[in-house]
Design an enzyme around this catalytic site. Structure first.
Site, PDB file in Angstrom:
ATOM      1  N   ASP A   1       0.894  -1.144  -0.098  1.00 62.32           N
ATOM      2  CA  ASP A   1       0.111  -0.033  -0.097  1.00 62.32           C
ATOM      3  C   ASP A   1       0.795   1.112  -0.081  1.00 62.32           C
ATOM      4  O   ASP A   1       1.793   1.335   0.677  1.00 62.32           O
ATOM      5  CB  ASP A   1      -0.811  -0.175   1.296  1.00 62.32           C
ATOM      6  CG  ASP A   1      -1.727   1.187   1.266  1.00 62.32           C
ATOM      7  OD1 ASP A   1      -2.051   1.863   0.267  1.00 62.32           O
ATOM      8  OD2 ASP A   1      -2.234   1.514   2.627  1.00 62.32           O
TER       9      ASP A   1
ATOM     10  N   ASP B   1      -7.463 -16.221 -17.352  1.00 63.29           N
ATOM     11  CA  ASP B   1      -8.274 -16.933 -16.384  1.00 63.29           C
ATOM     12  C   ASP B   1      -9.385 -17.869 -16.962  1.00 63.29           C
ATOM     13  O   ASP B   1     -10.061 -17.673 -17.992  1.00 63.29           O
ATOM     14  CB  ASP B   1      -9.175 -15.838 -15.584  1.00 63.29           C
ATOM     15  CG  ASP B   1      -9.688 -16.151 -14.451  1.00 63.29           C
ATOM     16  OD1 ASP B   1      -9.235 -16.212 -13.520  1.00 63.29           O
ATOM     17  OD2 ASP B   1     -10.943 -16.131 -14.195  1.00 63.29           O
TER      18      ASP B   1
ATOM     19  N   ASP C   1      -5.220 -18.731  -5.281  1.00 67.45           N
ATOM     20  CA  ASP C   1      -6.226 -19.604  -5.181  1.00 67.45           C
ATOM     21  C   ASP C   1      -5.794 -20.858  -4.130  1.00 67.45           C
ATOM     22  O   ASP C   1      -6.588 -21.518  -4.123  1.00 67.45           O
ATOM     23  CB  ASP C   1      -6.419 -20.178  -6.525  1.00 67.45           C
ATOM     24  CG  ASP C   1      -7.333 -19.063  -7.533  1.00 67.45           C
ATOM     25  OD1 ASP C   1      -7.819 -18.096  -6.912  1.00 67.45           O
ATOM     26  OD2 ASP C   1      -7.169 -19.408  -8.706  1.00 67.45           O
TER      27      ASP C   1
ATOM     28  N   ASP D   1      -1.458  -1.228  -3.812  1.00 72.30           N
ATOM     29  CA  ASP D   1      -1.940  -0.470  -4.866  1.00 72.30           C
ATOM     30  C   ASP D   1      -0.783  -0.148  -5.962  1.00 72.30           C
ATOM     31  O   ASP D   1       0.291  -0.815  -5.702  1.00 72.30           O
ATOM     32  CB  ASP D   1      -2.359   1.058  -4.722  1.00 72.30           C
ATOM     33  CG  ASP D   1      -1.362   1.805  -3.731  1.00 72.30           C
ATOM     34  OD1 ASP D   1      -0.301   1.382  -3.848  1.00 72.30           O
ATOM     35  OD2 ASP D   1      -1.790   2.487  -2.520  1.00 72.30           O
TER      36      ASP D   1
HETATM   37  C1  NOJ Z   1      -9.828 -18.532 -11.199  1.00 69.72           C
HETATM   38  C2  NOJ Z   1      -9.140 -17.307 -10.596  1.00 69.72           C
HETATM   39  O1  NOJ Z   1      -7.667 -17.595 -10.144  1.00 69.72           O
HETATM   40  C3  NOJ Z   1      -9.777 -17.164  -9.196  1.00 69.72           C
HETATM   41  O2  NOJ Z   1      -9.244 -16.320  -8.317  1.00 69.72           O
HETATM   42  C4  NOJ Z   1     -11.070 -16.441  -9.441  1.00 69.72           C
HETATM   43  O3  NOJ Z   1     -11.921 -16.764  -8.288  1.00 69.72           O
HETATM   44  C5  NOJ Z   1     -11.905 -17.349 -10.506  1.00 69.72           C
HETATM   45  N1  NOJ Z   1     -11.051 -18.010 -11.793  1.00 69.72           N
HETATM   46  C6  NOJ Z   1     -13.122 -16.801 -11.176  1.00 69.72           C
HETATM   47  O4  NOJ Z   1     -12.422 -15.716 -12.001  1.00 69.72           O
END
Ligand code: NOJ
Length: 540
Positions: free
Chosen positions: A25, A203, A316, A33
């Site tokens: 930040d 993505d 993730d 940011d």
């Molecule tokens: C995969 C991304 O890495 C994840 O963070 C996201 O929630 C889902 N796709 C949906 O965009």
């Protein structure tokens, strides 16, 4: 026309993923940011990275922390402005760092202009930008569930229709069957290419073509046609494109194969799935399974001339060393052994922020200490079904917030150099022990080891381009060779228990020298290996 290897900068690059909200930040609002990222570029350069993958900074209501985009051609004000972004491109370029952006084209935010229009009426020109089904309230078009829990269909009473959302209810899926949607997506790619972006992490790209006939969301019948339209165009062929796809051997060949004009590479997740029966439940595993997966993919990608992405962590997943290693008394040893084991293989290393100094999972006791839409939905769905303590254990184990907490840069309490304000999400619970400043000054410094590994990669064509050969004999270890024009590097890694390794007979002081290790060696060639010991040898 295919590109010559010399223009494919990514072939010898190391990529670093930034999750902007939690990186640095600069203005005290508690949210990372773009100016904060700029202030850390020199640090990243010294670490030895060549490119950044920037998780989404586009304008977004932040239901899924930026993976719900409401304007693809603008920057979310909490991250900065378009001028900040252009400055990031310029400052990165000055330092020889490339920028890859996150391209989220399977869905938009429900606050995107297209969706706001689409919802107005069935004959609105934008209606067909999304996936709709006529129906009756409460009777879902099919039993498909969203990845984040609950039905994948949301009722819109004004229209008497459901829309489809593979992720949160605020992330309606785009209808790629509509040629106008495909054109809009190409325009987004071109917009950022014109601004100088060097590549995209794409993505859930394999979700864009849906196979509703079989209730299957990925790898639909028109996937290749769509991806080729997006990236096969002359104007954007120079970009490094990496797909997030749930791919097996066959689909990887067809989406990344030479001269397919689709993707340069994909993430392969087989090793990430080990050691759990579902996202929140651990299951028995052995580190040898990780080795087996790596060997399989090293051989497969060599055989098919594909590029493999070497990664352990991202935003993730909980930290790899916490889930599939030892983040307690052997944290240094495990983090360094895994770094050497992955990043000295053939492929392109991707490092996730904080991984380079051994960041590990957190422990929090209440749901208010979590933010992730997936975690919060899971908690809500299960809080009446499971004992509270067990549910909290599951969440601490599997939540994506583990890797999304702000970076602990310094020892300084309470916000560790991340912000002068209140962090948007609680700092990692182990920040007192695990922070960059403490790691840098430790005798056993994880970042010190990462720098050595990355410097070795950079200086060695054997590591960057050499062949891979598995030399492992026996269990609970991984021994491999990299070779190019007769020059060899051998990497020997032991897993969690002290072990006597069967090293290849050529590995003697006459032929080899020890380049790198994570223990103080008494005898460079002794077969006895300590827990998570790694040694890297070079043929004289
Ligand atoms: C995969 C991304 O890495 C994840 O963070 C996201 O929630 C889902 N796709 C949906 O965009």
């Amino acid at each position: 026309m295919s590109m010559g290897n010399k223009n494919k900068w990514w072939r010898n690059a190391v990529v670093y993923q930034i999750y902007p909200k939690s990186f640095q930040d600069s203005d005290g609002d508690g949210i990372g940011d773009i100016p904060g990222i700029i202030s850390r570029l020199d640090y990243l350069k010294k670490l030895g990275i060549d490119a950044i993958w920037l998780s989404p900074v586009y304008r977004s209501p932040q239901d899924d922390n930026g993976y719900d985009i409401s304007d693809y051609q603008d920057i979310e004000p909490m991250f900065g402005t378009m001028e900040d972004m252009e400055q990031l491109f310029a400052e990165a370029k000055k330092r020889g760092i490339r920028i890859m952006m996150d391209l989220v084209l399977n869905h938009t935010s429900d606050e995107h202009r297209w969706f706001l229009e689409a919802k107005k009426s069935k004959d609105n020109p934008y209606h067909d930008y999304y996936v709709w089904r006529d129906g009756e309230e409460g009777v879902y078009p099919n039993d498909m569930n969203s990845v984040f829990g609950g039905p994948a269909w949301e009722w819109v009473p004004e229209l008497g229709q459901y829309y489809f959302h593979q992720f949160s209810v605020k992330q309606p899926d785009l209808n790629w069957e509509n040629p106008k949607v495909r054109q809009e997506c190409c325009d987004i790619v071109d917009f950022w290419a014109d601004l100088g972006v060097d590549g995209f992490r794409c993505d859930v790209l394999d979700f864009i073509s849906k196979d509703f006939a079989n209730n299957k969301m990925n790898d639909g019948p028109r996937l290749h046609e769509y991806v080729k339209q997006l990236f096969g165009r002359e104007k954007v062929k120079h970009l490094f494109t990496v797909g997030e796809c749930q791919s097996d051997t066959e689909s990887i060949c067809s989406i990344c194969g030479k001269d397919r004009d689709e993707l340069k590479s994909v993430f392969q997740f087989e090793h990430i799935g080990l050691g759990r029966s579902d996202k929140y439940t651990p299951a028995p595993y052995s580190a040898s399974q990780i080795k087996d997966v790596l060997v399989k993919w090293q051989n497969f990608t060599a055989e098919h001339d594909l590029l493999y992405i070497l990664f352990t962590d991202n935003h993730d997943q909980p930290y790899f060393i916490s889930r599939l290693g030892n983040d307690k008394e052997l944290r240094y040893e495990c983090a360094t052994a895994y770094a050497g084991m992955f990043y000295l293989l053939k492929g392109i290393p991707f490092i996730y922020q904080g991984q380079e100094f051994g960041s590990a999972n957190s422990r929090y006791e209440d749901i208010d200490s979590f933010n992730d839409v997936e975690t919060v939905n899971y908690y809500r769905e299960n809080c009446d079904k499971k004992p509270h303590d067990a549910l909290i254990d599951e969440i601490n184990y599997g939540s994506r917030d583990n890797t999304r907490r702000p970076i602990a840069w310094t020892k300084e309490k309470p916000t560790r150099g991340f912000t002068s304000g209140t962090p948007w999400l609680k700092m990692p619970s182990r920040a007192e022990e695990i922070n960059l400043e403490a790691d840098k000054s430790a005798y056993k410094s994880i970042i010190g080891f990462y720098k050595k590994i990355l410097a070795l990669r950079k200086s060695s064509d054997v590591i960057k381009y050499g062949n891979f050969k598995d030399l492992t004999q026996g269990d609970d270890c991984f021994v491999f060779e990299r070779e190019k024009n007769g020059e060899k590097i051998i990497v020997a890694v032991n897993f969690e228990k002290a072990n006597s390794l069967k090293l290849p007979s050529c590995l003697t002081g006459e032929n080899f020298e020890l380049l790198l290790c994570n223990y103080d060696e008494k005898d460079d060639f002794a077969p006895d290996f300590a827990p998570y010991e790694i040694r890297v040898y070079h043929k004289r």
